[in-house]
Scaffold this active site. Sequence first.
Site, PDB file in Angstrom:
ATOM      1  N   ARG A 143       0.862  -1.188   0.000  1.00  0.00           N
ATOM      2  CA  ARG A 143       0.000   0.000   0.000  1.00  0.00           C
ATOM      3  C   ARG A 143       0.898   1.238   0.000  1.00  0.00           C
ATOM      4  O   ARG A 143       0.918   2.011   0.942  1.00  0.00           O
ATOM      5  CB  ARG A 143      -0.888  -0.055   1.234  1.00  0.00           C
ATOM      6  CG  ARG A 143      -2.351  -0.342   1.019  1.00  0.00           C
ATOM      7  CD  ARG A 143      -2.703  -1.561   0.278  1.00  0.00           C
ATOM      8  NE  ARG A 143      -4.082  -1.528  -0.186  1.00  0.00           N
ATOM      9  CZ  ARG A 143      -5.144  -1.732   0.575  1.00  0.00           C
ATOM     10  NH1 ARG A 143      -4.995  -1.990   1.849  1.00  0.00           N
ATOM     11  NH2 ARG A 143      -6.355  -1.682   0.056  1.00  0.00           N
ATOM     12  N   GLN A 148      -0.724   2.787  -5.959  1.00  0.00           N
ATOM     13  CA  GLN A 148      -2.143   3.149  -5.840  1.00  0.00           C
ATOM     14  C   GLN A 148      -2.964   2.773  -7.073  1.00  0.00           C
ATOM     15  O   GLN A 148      -4.060   2.261  -6.953  1.00  0.00           O
ATOM     16  CB  GLN A 148      -2.283   4.640  -5.554  1.00  0.00           C
ATOM     17  CG  GLN A 148      -2.298   4.895  -4.068  1.00  0.00           C
ATOM     18  CD  GLN A 148      -2.427   6.359  -3.710  1.00  0.00           C
ATOM     19  OE1 GLN A 148      -2.684   7.189  -4.568  1.00  0.00           O
ATOM     20  NE2 GLN A 148      -2.244   6.660  -2.447  1.00  0.00           N
ATOM     21  N   ASP A 151      -3.919  -0.940  -7.149  1.00  0.00           N
ATOM     22  CA  ASP A 151      -4.425  -1.477  -5.892  1.00  0.00           C
ATOM     23  C   ASP A 151      -5.812  -2.108  -6.071  1.00  0.00           C
ATOM     24  O   ASP A 151      -6.840  -1.453  -5.931  1.00  0.00           O
ATOM     25  CB  ASP A 151      -4.460  -0.325  -4.881  1.00  0.00           C
ATOM     26  CG  ASP A 151      -4.765  -0.785  -3.482  1.00  0.00           C
ATOM     27  OD1 ASP A 151      -5.186  -1.943  -3.312  1.00  0.00           O
ATOM     28  OD2 ASP A 151      -4.584   0.023  -2.556  1.00  0.00           O
ATOM     29  N   SER A 154      -8.231  -1.920  -3.092  1.00  0.00           N
ATOM     30  CA  SER A 154      -8.970  -0.659  -2.944  1.00  0.00           C
ATOM     31  C   SER A 154     -10.090  -0.547  -3.969  1.00  0.00           C
ATOM     32  O   SER A 154     -11.220  -0.181  -3.629  1.00  0.00           O
ATOM     33  CB  SER A 154      -8.034   0.540  -3.100  1.00  0.00           C
ATOM     34  OG  SER A 154      -7.201   0.625  -1.987  1.00  0.00           O
ATOM     35  N   TYR A 249      -2.201  -1.297   7.984  1.00  0.00           N
ATOM     36  CA  TYR A 249      -3.167  -2.335   8.358  1.00  0.00           C
ATOM     37  C   TYR A 249      -3.189  -2.506   9.874  1.00  0.00           C
ATOM     38  O   TYR A 249      -2.144  -2.441  10.524  1.00  0.00           O
ATOM     39  CB  TYR A 249      -2.753  -3.685   7.768  1.00  0.00           C
ATOM     40  CG  TYR A 249      -2.883  -3.785   6.277  1.00  0.00           C
ATOM     41  CD1 TYR A 249      -4.128  -3.863   5.673  1.00  0.00           C
ATOM     42  CD2 TYR A 249      -1.758  -3.844   5.465  1.00  0.00           C
ATOM     43  CE1 TYR A 249      -4.242  -3.983   4.299  1.00  0.00           C
ATOM     44  CE2 TYR A 249      -1.869  -3.965   4.092  1.00  0.00           C
ATOM     45  CZ  TYR A 249      -3.113  -4.036   3.513  1.00  0.00           C
ATOM     46  OH  TYR A 249      -3.238  -4.148   2.162  1.00  0.00           O
TER      47      TYR A 249
HETATM   48  P1  NAD Z   1      -8.697  -3.923   5.741  1.00  0.00           P
HETATM   49  O1  NAD Z   1      -9.693  -4.444   4.767  1.00  0.00           O
HETATM   50  O2  NAD Z   1      -7.499  -4.739   6.074  1.00  0.00           O
HETATM   51  O3  NAD Z   1      -9.467  -3.625   7.108  1.00  0.00           O
HETATM   52  C1  NAD Z   1     -10.585  -2.787   7.153  1.00  0.00           C
HETATM   53  C2  NAD Z   1     -10.553  -1.953   8.390  1.00  0.00           C
HETATM   54  O4  NAD Z   1     -10.815  -2.775   9.521  1.00  0.00           O
HETATM   55  C3  NAD Z   1      -9.218  -1.246   8.668  1.00  0.00           C
HETATM   56  O5  NAD Z   1      -9.436   0.154   8.712  1.00  0.00           O
HETATM   57  C4  NAD Z   1      -8.804  -1.806  10.007  1.00  0.00           C
HETATM   58  O6  NAD Z   1      -8.128  -0.866  10.814  1.00  0.00           O
HETATM   59  C5  NAD Z   1     -10.145  -2.174  10.608  1.00  0.00           C
HETATM   60  N1  NAD Z   1     -10.109  -3.082  11.750  1.00  0.00           N
HETATM   61  C6  NAD Z   1      -9.295  -4.135  12.001  1.00  0.00           C
HETATM   62  N2  NAD Z   1      -9.575  -4.665  13.212  1.00  0.00           N
HETATM   63  C7  NAD Z   1     -10.603  -3.940  13.728  1.00  0.00           C
HETATM   64  C8  NAD Z   1     -11.352  -4.004  14.935  1.00  0.00           C
HETATM   65  N3  NAD Z   1     -11.074  -4.891  15.905  1.00  0.00           N
HETATM   66  N4  NAD Z   1     -12.332  -3.098  15.119  1.00  0.00           N
HETATM   67  C9  NAD Z   1     -12.628  -2.150  14.196  1.00  0.00           C
HETATM   68  N5  NAD Z   1     -11.951  -2.048  13.027  1.00  0.00           N
HETATM   69  C10 NAD Z   1     -10.951  -2.934  12.810  1.00  0.00           C
HETATM   70  O7  NAD Z   1      -8.239  -2.450   5.371  1.00  0.00           O
HETATM   71  P2  NAD Z   1      -8.137  -1.743   3.944  1.00  0.00           P
HETATM   72  O8  NAD Z   1      -9.447  -1.210   3.562  1.00  0.00           O
HETATM   73  O9  NAD Z   1      -7.481  -2.674   3.021  1.00  0.00           O
HETATM   74  O10 NAD Z   1      -7.196  -0.518   4.297  1.00  0.00           O
HETATM   75  C11 NAD Z   1      -6.071  -0.720   5.142  1.00  0.00           C
HETATM   76  C12 NAD Z   1      -5.251   0.533   5.240  1.00  0.00           C
HETATM   77  O11 NAD Z   1      -4.589   0.789   4.032  1.00  0.00           O
HETATM   78  C13 NAD Z   1      -6.001   1.796   5.580  1.00  0.00           C
HETATM   79  O12 NAD Z   1      -5.174   2.502   6.461  1.00  0.00           O
HETATM   80  C14 NAD Z   1      -6.091   2.521   4.280  1.00  0.00           C
HETATM   81  O13 NAD Z   1      -6.232   3.908   4.439  1.00  0.00           O
HETATM   82  C15 NAD Z   1      -4.749   2.149   3.704  1.00  0.00           C
HETATM   83  N6  NAD Z   1      -4.679   2.266   2.263  1.00  0.00           N
HETATM   84  C16 NAD Z   1      -3.582   2.882   1.716  1.00  0.00           C
HETATM   85  C17 NAD Z   1      -3.466   2.978   0.335  1.00  0.00           C
HETATM   86  C18 NAD Z   1      -2.276   3.630  -0.279  1.00  0.00           C
HETATM   87  O14 NAD Z   1      -1.614   4.414   0.340  1.00  0.00           O
HETATM   88  N7  NAD Z   1      -1.935   3.277  -1.473  1.00  0.00           N
HETATM   89  C19 NAD Z   1      -4.441   2.459  -0.476  1.00  0.00           C
HETATM   90  C20 NAD Z   1      -5.540   1.840   0.106  1.00  0.00           C
HETATM   91  C21 NAD Z   1      -5.632   1.734   1.484  1.00  0.00           C
END
Ligand code: NAD
Length: 405
Positions: A143, A148, A151, A154, A249
Amino acid sequence: MGVQTGGIAQLNRFRGLRTHMVKVLIPREWDRDEKRVASSPDVIKRLSGRKLSCRVERGAGEASGFQDEDYAAAGAELVAPGDQAVWSDSDVVLSVGPIGDRISQLKPGALVLGQLAPHNNNALLDQLERGQLSAISLELLPRISRAQAMDVLSSQANIAGYKAVLMGAASLDRFMPMLMTAAGTVQPAKVVIIGAGVAGLQAVATARRLGAVVSVSDVRAAAQEQVESLGARFIAPPEQGVPGETGGYAKQATKSFLEEQREGLAVHLNQADLVICTAQVPGRPAPLLITQAMVEAMRPGAVIVDLAVLQGGNCEVSKPGQTVAHHGVQVIGADRLPGSVAHHASALYSRNLLALLEVLVDQEGQLSLNAEDDLLNPSLISLNGTLRRTDLVPDRATPQQEVTQ
Ligand code: NAD
């Protein structure tokens, strides 16, 4: 993570011979219920422009609204589904999900790109090793800003978050927005969203657009500002034992943390009309945040949509692909939401793949895999049959040259 080192591998063993074009195959998905396709005609045009020879199995795009003629017009050769001669002659296979048994038909050195579900998947790793194949598992792309545009997590989670709210709203026994009518005033629906990653934030935005009052739970500190900027309330996690994060994550939470978190959530769930569950921890079972008893304490007519159902679910009652009625609460095990918006999901997925291929393919249409590139280091799970991610199956025998990163 355990990563084996490795240098640049030329995929095209005929490099230097101008007559050999890299042959890219877009098959029908192995999973018959998968409606998406790995490449749109638009992207085929772009790949052909990069001197790749594209072959598409007949009917591959049908369920996502792309016709064979559109692929042919974009420069693809249409081939019969499952044709062994085509599979054994392909250099690259682009897929949405795992490619199943057909992997054994590929020639040594061929490359598979897709969401290959490699965690704890000994059978896949055996097949890659035995067939001397290379594979990039798109779920494992880092990530980072450079990734991006590639991804897939996403692009697909965004769709899932949107569709989850629409499904939930359609199943509710009440309106989402506040309405003031001659017959009286209707209060807006109360929506609780668990997990504020990509899917969760899109769910917040969609529920807010529909006029609901939204509260959101997450364990990452950064989530609070994002949630509040979308006009929702943040439900703070317990103060003790916050799991922390790695690479954006969340890490796996302890049992006692989750117990305390459930207690805090119960207060919000008792008031909720719609709950969207998106909380996940990569490579681990999803955290259990709604027990059966908590469902039983919710109001009859409420709806839970569990997007984490394939990872074990955030809700104890949810079942993949099923809607369960429990004490008057509908619990939707939403396991295929991106596929339910198949046209746009495929269009975005194929743009993600194109962005990655643009890095891997040079001006002459030749493909090379630099295992030390930031993009490939975590996602190239096998290079010509040498397995690189020894941490994917923890109890698998580890090769000697392993280094830990
Ligand atoms: P994911 O599908 O792994 O998880 C979804 C959400 O569940 C996350 O926000 C996580 O913190 C939350 N979670 C985990 N345990 C939990 C709990 N016990 N209670 C409540 N929530 C809980 O996450 P994702 O959608 O794949 O995104 C992960 C991260 O990556 C985020 O910080 C997102 O902003 C980031 N991201 C970055 C980029 C980039 O920079 N290129 C792109 C996409 C996402």
